[in-house]
Structure formats: C-alpha cells, structure tokens
Design a protein around this motif. Sequence first.
Motif, PDB file in Angstrom:
ATOM      1  N   PRO A   2       0.823  -1.237   0.000  1.00 27.96           N
ATOM      2  CA  PRO A   2       0.000   0.000   0.000  1.00 27.96           C
ATOM      3  C   PRO A   2       0.841   1.265   0.000  1.00 27.96           C
ATOM      4  O   PRO A   2       0.319   2.362   0.056  1.00 27.96           O
ATOM      5  CB  PRO A   2      -0.800  -0.090   1.311  1.00 27.96           C
ATOM      6  CG  PRO A   2      -0.507  -1.425   1.893  1.00 27.96           C
ATOM      7  CD  PRO A   2       0.789  -1.886   1.315  1.00 27.96           C
ATOM      8  N   ARG A   3       2.146   1.118  -0.072  1.00 35.39           N
ATOM      9  CA  ARG A   3       3.017   2.257   0.112  1.00 35.39           C
ATOM     10  C   ARG A   3       2.818   3.348  -0.948  1.00 35.39           C
ATOM     11  O   ARG A   3       2.852   4.536  -0.635  1.00 35.39           O
ATOM     12  CB  ARG A   3       4.476   1.800   0.105  1.00 35.39           C
ATOM     13  CG  ARG A   3       5.367   2.969   0.293  1.00 35.39           C
ATOM     14  CD  ARG A   3       6.682   2.624   0.876  1.00 35.39           C
ATOM     15  NE  ARG A   3       7.295   3.878   1.253  1.00 35.39           N
ATOM     16  CZ  ARG A   3       8.405   4.001   1.911  1.00 35.39           C
ATOM     17  NH1 ARG A   3       9.037   2.934   2.283  1.00 35.39           N
ATOM     18  NH2 ARG A   3       8.880   5.182   2.199  1.00 35.39           N
ATOM     19  N   ALA A   4       2.608   2.954  -2.203  1.00 33.83           N
ATOM     20  CA  ALA A   4       2.437   3.945  -3.274  1.00 33.83           C
ATOM     21  C   ALA A   4       1.265   4.862  -2.946  1.00 33.83           C
ATOM     22  O   ALA A   4       1.336   6.078  -3.112  1.00 33.83           O
ATOM     23  CB  ALA A   4       2.212   3.246  -4.604  1.00 33.83           C
ATOM     24  N   PHE A   5       0.198   4.266  -2.434  1.00 36.27           N
ATOM     25  CA  PHE A   5      -0.977   5.044  -2.050  1.00 36.27           C
ATOM     26  C   PHE A   5      -0.667   5.906  -0.829  1.00 36.27           C
ATOM     27  O   PHE A   5      -0.941   7.100  -0.803  1.00 36.27           O
ATOM     28  CB  PHE A   5      -2.142   4.084  -1.755  1.00 36.27           C
ATOM     29  CG  PHE A   5      -3.400   4.772  -1.302  1.00 36.27           C
ATOM     30  CD1 PHE A   5      -4.225   5.401  -2.218  1.00 36.27           C
ATOM     31  CD2 PHE A   5      -3.751   4.796   0.040  1.00 36.27           C
ATOM     32  CE1 PHE A   5      -5.385   6.040  -1.802  1.00 36.27           C
ATOM     33  CE2 PHE A   5      -4.906   5.435   0.462  1.00 36.27           C
ATOM     34  CZ  PHE A   5      -5.722   6.057  -0.457  1.00 36.27           C
ATOM     35  N   TYR A   6      -0.046   5.278   0.166  1.00 38.07           N
ATOM     36  CA  TYR A   6       0.254   5.990   1.406  1.00 38.07           C
ATOM     37  C   TYR A   6       1.148   7.197   1.150  1.00 38.07           C
ATOM     38  O   TYR A   6       0.897   8.284   1.665  1.00 38.07           O
ATOM     39  CB  TYR A   6       0.922   5.034   2.403  1.00 38.07           C
ATOM     40  CG  TYR A   6       1.417   5.732   3.648  1.00 38.07           C
ATOM     41  CD1 TYR A   6       0.548   6.048   4.685  1.00 38.07           C
ATOM     42  CD2 TYR A   6       2.757   6.116   3.769  1.00 38.07           C
ATOM     43  CE1 TYR A   6       0.992   6.712   5.813  1.00 38.07           C
ATOM     44  CE2 TYR A   6       3.211   6.783   4.891  1.00 38.07           C
ATOM     45  CZ  TYR A   6       2.321   7.074   5.914  1.00 38.07           C
ATOM     46  OH  TYR A   6       2.764   7.744   7.025  1.00 38.07           O
ATOM     47  N   ASP A   7       2.191   7.019   0.340  1.00 39.64           N
ATOM     48  CA  ASP A   7       3.138   8.107   0.074  1.00 39.64           C
ATOM     49  C   ASP A   7       2.435   9.314  -0.539  1.00 39.64           C
ATOM     50  O   ASP A   7       2.762  10.456  -0.230  1.00 39.64           O
ATOM     51  CB  ASP A   7       4.258   7.631  -0.852  1.00 39.64           C
ATOM     52  CG  ASP A   7       5.271   6.754  -0.117  1.00 39.64           C
ATOM     53  OD1 ASP A   7       5.239   6.743   1.133  1.00 39.64           O
ATOM     54  OD2 ASP A   7       6.075   6.081  -0.785  1.00 39.64           O
ATOM     55  N   ARG A   8       1.475   9.060  -1.408  1.00 41.39           N
ATOM     56  CA  ARG A   8       0.748  10.163  -2.052  1.00 41.39           C
ATOM     57  C   ARG A   8      -0.136  10.912  -1.062  1.00 41.39           C
ATOM     58  O   ARG A   8      -0.201  12.135  -1.070  1.00 41.39           O
ATOM     59  CB  ARG A   8      -0.120   9.625  -3.190  1.00 41.39           C
ATOM     60  CG  ARG A   8       0.709   9.260  -4.387  1.00 41.39           C
ATOM     61  CD  ARG A   8      -0.131   8.521  -5.400  1.00 41.39           C
ATOM     62  NE  ARG A   8       0.666   8.244  -6.582  1.00 41.39           N
ATOM     63  CZ  ARG A   8       0.257   8.470  -7.810  1.00 41.39           C
ATOM     64  NH1 ARG A   8      -0.938   8.967  -8.034  1.00 41.39           N
ATOM     65  NH2 ARG A   8       1.020   8.190  -8.831  1.00 41.39           N
ATOM     66  N   ILE A   9      -0.822  10.142  -0.224  1.00 44.04           N
ATOM     67  CA  ILE A   9      -1.672  10.766   0.794  1.00 44.04           C
ATOM     68  C   ILE A   9      -0.811  11.555   1.784  1.00 44.04           C
ATOM     69  O   ILE A   9      -1.156  12.666   2.192  1.00 44.04           O
ATOM     70  CB  ILE A   9      -2.490   9.684   1.550  1.00 44.04           C
ATOM     71  CG1 ILE A   9      -3.435   8.956   0.597  1.00 44.04           C
ATOM     72  CG2 ILE A   9      -3.252  10.278   2.725  1.00 44.04           C
ATOM     73  CD1 ILE A   9      -4.604   9.770   0.119  1.00 44.04           C
ATOM     74  N   LYS A  10       0.313  10.963   2.129  1.00 47.69           N
ATOM     75  CA  LYS A  10       1.242  11.609   3.055  1.00 47.69           C
ATOM     76  C   LYS A  10       1.706  12.956   2.478  1.00 47.69           C
ATOM     77  O   LYS A  10       1.706  13.982   3.166  1.00 47.69           O
ATOM     78  CB  LYS A  10       2.436  10.674   3.276  1.00 47.69           C
ATOM     79  CG  LYS A  10       3.564  11.239   4.088  1.00 47.69           C
ATOM     80  CD  LYS A  10       3.349  11.011   5.562  1.00 47.69           C
ATOM     81  CE  LYS A  10       4.544  11.509   6.357  1.00 47.69           C
ATOM     82  NZ  LYS A  10       4.148  11.867   7.723  1.00 47.69           N
ATOM     83  N   GLN A  11       2.065  12.946   1.197  1.00 49.35           N
ATOM     84  CA  GLN A  11       2.513  14.166   0.523  1.00 49.35           C
ATOM     85  C   GLN A  11       1.406  15.227   0.523  1.00 49.35           C
ATOM     86  O   GLN A  11       1.660  16.418   0.681  1.00 49.35           O
ATOM     87  CB  GLN A  11       2.954  13.808  -0.913  1.00 49.35           C
ATOM     88  CG  GLN A  11       3.327  14.981  -1.791  1.00 49.35           C
ATOM     89  CD  GLN A  11       4.583  15.706  -1.292  1.00 49.35           C
ATOM     90  OE1 GLN A  11       5.425  15.120  -0.630  1.00 49.35           O
ATOM     91  NE2 GLN A  11       4.692  16.991  -1.598  1.00 49.35           N
ATOM     92  N   ALA A  12       0.169  14.778   0.369  1.00 49.35           N
ATOM     93  CA  ALA A  12      -0.954  15.722   0.313  1.00 49.35           C
ATOM     94  C   ALA A  12      -1.254  16.342   1.677  1.00 49.35           C
ATOM     95  O   ALA A  12      -1.592  17.519   1.764  1.00 49.35           O
ATOM     96  CB  ALA A  12      -2.198  15.011  -0.220  1.00 49.35           C
ATOM     97  N   LEU A  13      -1.134  15.558   2.738  1.00 45.73           N
ATOM     98  CA  LEU A  13      -1.542  16.060   4.048  1.00 45.73           C
ATOM     99  C   LEU A  13      -0.382  16.535   4.915  1.00 45.73           C
ATOM    100  O   LEU A  13      -0.554  17.336   5.828  1.00 45.73           O
ATOM    101  CB  LEU A  13      -2.339  14.984   4.803  1.00 45.73           C
ATOM    102  CG  LEU A  13      -3.687  14.612   4.194  1.00 45.73           C
ATOM    103  CD1 LEU A  13      -4.333  13.476   4.970  1.00 45.73           C
ATOM    104  CD2 LEU A  13      -4.634  15.815   4.153  1.00 45.73           C
ATOM    105  N   ASP A  14       0.809  16.020   4.641  1.00 47.78           N
ATOM    106  CA  ASP A  14       1.962  16.394   5.453  1.00 47.78           C
ATOM    107  C   ASP A  14       3.174  16.586   4.541  1.00 47.78           C
ATOM    108  O   ASP A  14       4.164  15.861   4.642  1.00 47.78           O
ATOM    109  CB  ASP A  14       2.228  15.296   6.501  1.00 47.78           C
ATOM    110  CG  ASP A  14       3.422  15.609   7.384  1.00 47.78           C
ATOM    111  OD1 ASP A  14       3.733  16.808   7.562  1.00 47.78           O
ATOM    112  OD2 ASP A  14       4.039  14.664   7.898  1.00 47.78           O
ATOM    113  N   PRO A  15       3.112  17.580   3.640  1.00 45.16           N
ATOM    114  CA  PRO A  15       4.168  17.713   2.620  1.00 45.16           C
ATOM    115  C   PRO A  15       5.550  18.003   3.213  1.00 45.16           C
ATOM    116  O   PRO A  15       6.554  17.664   2.597  1.00 45.16           O
ATOM    117  CB  PRO A  15       3.684  18.879   1.749  1.00 45.16           C
ATOM    118  CG  PRO A  15       2.645  19.590   2.547  1.00 45.16           C
ATOM    119  CD  PRO A  15       2.053  18.577   3.478  1.00 45.16           C
TER     120      PRO A  15
END
Lengths: 63, 359
Positions: free
Chosen positions: B336-349
């Motif tokens: 799930p990392r590809a998804f997590y990394d994107r969400i992480k970038q969006a909420l905690d850049p």
Amino acid sequence: MEKKAFMPEMFSEADLDAFKRIRQAIDPHEISNRGKMLPGHEAPALSHSGPHPLEKAGIISRM
Amino acid sequence: MENDFKLHEPQTIAELQSLIREASIISLNTREDSPSPPNTITLSLSGFQKIVEYQPEEYTITVEAGAKVSDVISILDEQGQYLPFDPPFIDKYSTIGGMIANGYSGPGGNRYGILRDFILGLTFIDGLGNRIKTGGKVVKNAAGFDVPKLMVGSQASLGVITEATFKVFPLPETYRTILFRFDTFESGHAALLALGRSRFTLDALDLDSQGSLVIRLSGQSDSMDVRIQALETLIGRSHEVFSEDKSIWTTSLKLQAFPQAGLLLKIPSSPTSIRKIEAELAPYSTQRRYSIGGFVSWIHSDNSVCELSELLQKLDLAAQIVSGDTIEHVIGTDHPRAFYDRIKQALDPQRKFANIYKK
C-alpha cells in the motif's frame, strides 16, 4: 451529486482544500469522475447532452 | 532525560495549530513513559479531554481526542451503551486519538464491525497546520471523501486528531462466553471455518495456537442455552464455560496478557490464511491469537524486527508493530506504500509527522 452545491455550507475552505489535495495526489489529471464528488468542476456528462462529442465531430458513428 | 525535552500541552486549537506550523518534527505523546527522539516537539492533547456532544437517543458521541478511552467507555456505560469494536490494550493513559491512530479492534469486532465502521466524523490538524473537519455527526452522511476511515491506523503520521464522532450501540442484555477445546490447531481451525459459514451471529470468535476456540454470545438471557446447544450440535462436542464476565475479553487482550518484553505484531489475515500463518510463524513466535473470526492475528515474538520483517516479506504479509523496543511502525511487505506516500505528501508535505514506512 445534487448535494455538491451545498458542500461549502457543510465544509470549510480548509476542509475542501484537503479533499482537493487528496484527490490531486491520487488522480492528478482529474480523469476519474470529474465533478462527481467535489465542487469546482462541472461533470462532463452535464455539458454534453445529445450525441457523444466524438460523434458530433464526425470521428465515430453509429451503425 | 534530555535537558531540551519539553512536553507541549496546547489548550486551544489555535495554540495547537501554531505549534504544528512552527515545528519541524512532531511527535505525539499519550504515554508518560514513552521516550521521544531529539529535536522533536512532543505534543500532549491533555488539554482536549471534553465530551463535546453525547446524545444517547441519537446513538452518537463526539469527544475530543485527548479524552481517555476508559472515561468514554464509562460515560457510555451509564446510558447502557458501548463501543462494540471492543477497543483492546486500553490502560489509564489510552486516549481516543491514540486509539484511532493505532486502529486496533478487539474480539467484539466480529459481529458489528471494527473501529473504522464506527467512526462517523473526525477533525484533525494536518502537517500545514490547517484544521480539517471531515465526515459528520450523523450515521447517514456521504459528503466528501471518507477521511475518518483513512485516519484509522495512520499512527499519527498524517495529522493530529483533535475530535471524533462515533456511532454507538445499546449494550446487550447478557453475555455468555464459552470455550471449545480441540486437540490440534487444525481441528480448532476447521471448527472456526464451519462457524464462519454457519447461521450463527457470534459476538466474538477467537482461536489460539493450541486450537482452543473462544466464543462470546450476546443477547437475551433466555435464548442463551438454546443457542449454545445449537453450537454444540454444529461443532460436534460440548463446551466449557469460560466466563460469564464480559471483561475477560478486554483483560485477556490487554498487553499484559502477552509478555511485556519482545514484539507484539498485528497481522491482517483471513479465516483461511491463518492456517498458513500458524504453520509459518510458529517457529518464530511465542504466542499467537487469531481474533475477529481469523481476520486479525496477534503474534508475540522474541525474534528480531529484521528477521521477522524478512520472513513476512517472504510470506507476502505485513504487520503493524503494537509494542516492542523499535521505532518501526509497519514491517513486511509494503504494497500500500504507493498510495500511502501520495496521501502523506498531500496532508503532510513537509514531513513533520512520523512515516509509517521505513525511509
């Protein structure tokens, strides 16, 4: 979709911005169901009544 | 303790927001005994413990994230209501925010659903210091992305949760907990599968590595004997009374039930896959408990994080570290990392919060 116009009453600007950022992160070109869940864009289906745009342009045709 | 250690206890949302905006690394401390890495702003939400809104007749409760889970449980209990997902590993330090960030559900998740099924709304401060309110305070709500579910199990890596709304249920009239003992894990597992396919609605269904099946029933007291007889017929053997006390489930799942030292892992599994997990992990672990009908495996091990991570990768499994002397959050596969990394970038850049995956 019909409730979309009222979303700014339920959510603040920061909330909607977070939704937008999440969407951008997953679907940067906004190609999946644009205008369906978040305000800002009109759903393509609403502006295209009648034949498919490609049909109108003469690129595709029905039998 | 280091000289520069300071626990920040903001009292207002605005204070919390400016702390997050100014900090470069943020760690959340809900436990007084946990150490924090250097150069870190350590936050405590002790200033946010209010019950914001509780309407028993609506079956919803809104609480601030610093509220103690045990307090919320007793407030609900006074009105004859409860959180059916049975929050496990609860002690006097456990907060609602921590409970959501960890995302664990106890055996009671078997019947009515797990934590994420009971969270209706959530407010959090993202890595930019924005206050974001998602979901709602009613059961029927479908506007916007379902961010509350996204935050369940996010380990405080996407934002600081400040407030949450839960759906709650009425307490059952009675509970009955029974035990079916089997000679081998395989025969206990076969019974678990049979029960999963059956018409029975079991409050809880747990299996341990010795092949003992623990079942909790809830409902009207005059129906219990008939239901237990029907279970015995299906399983083909007689039961042992485990306890009439509902608390056995939470105490048995407390961290104390597993050895303090070593690692405790949570592995998402399925009723069929736990057979393989039991076979493969037995040599590498000391205790194994398959909960929620087999959908969650709690594994205690004395082996090293490194060794376990490699083993899990080989088995195509991932594990969340519940406790242990390590800074890792998730080990094993990272699909799930590809998804997590994107969400992480969006909420905690700016990467102010921890990352659940290794760099």
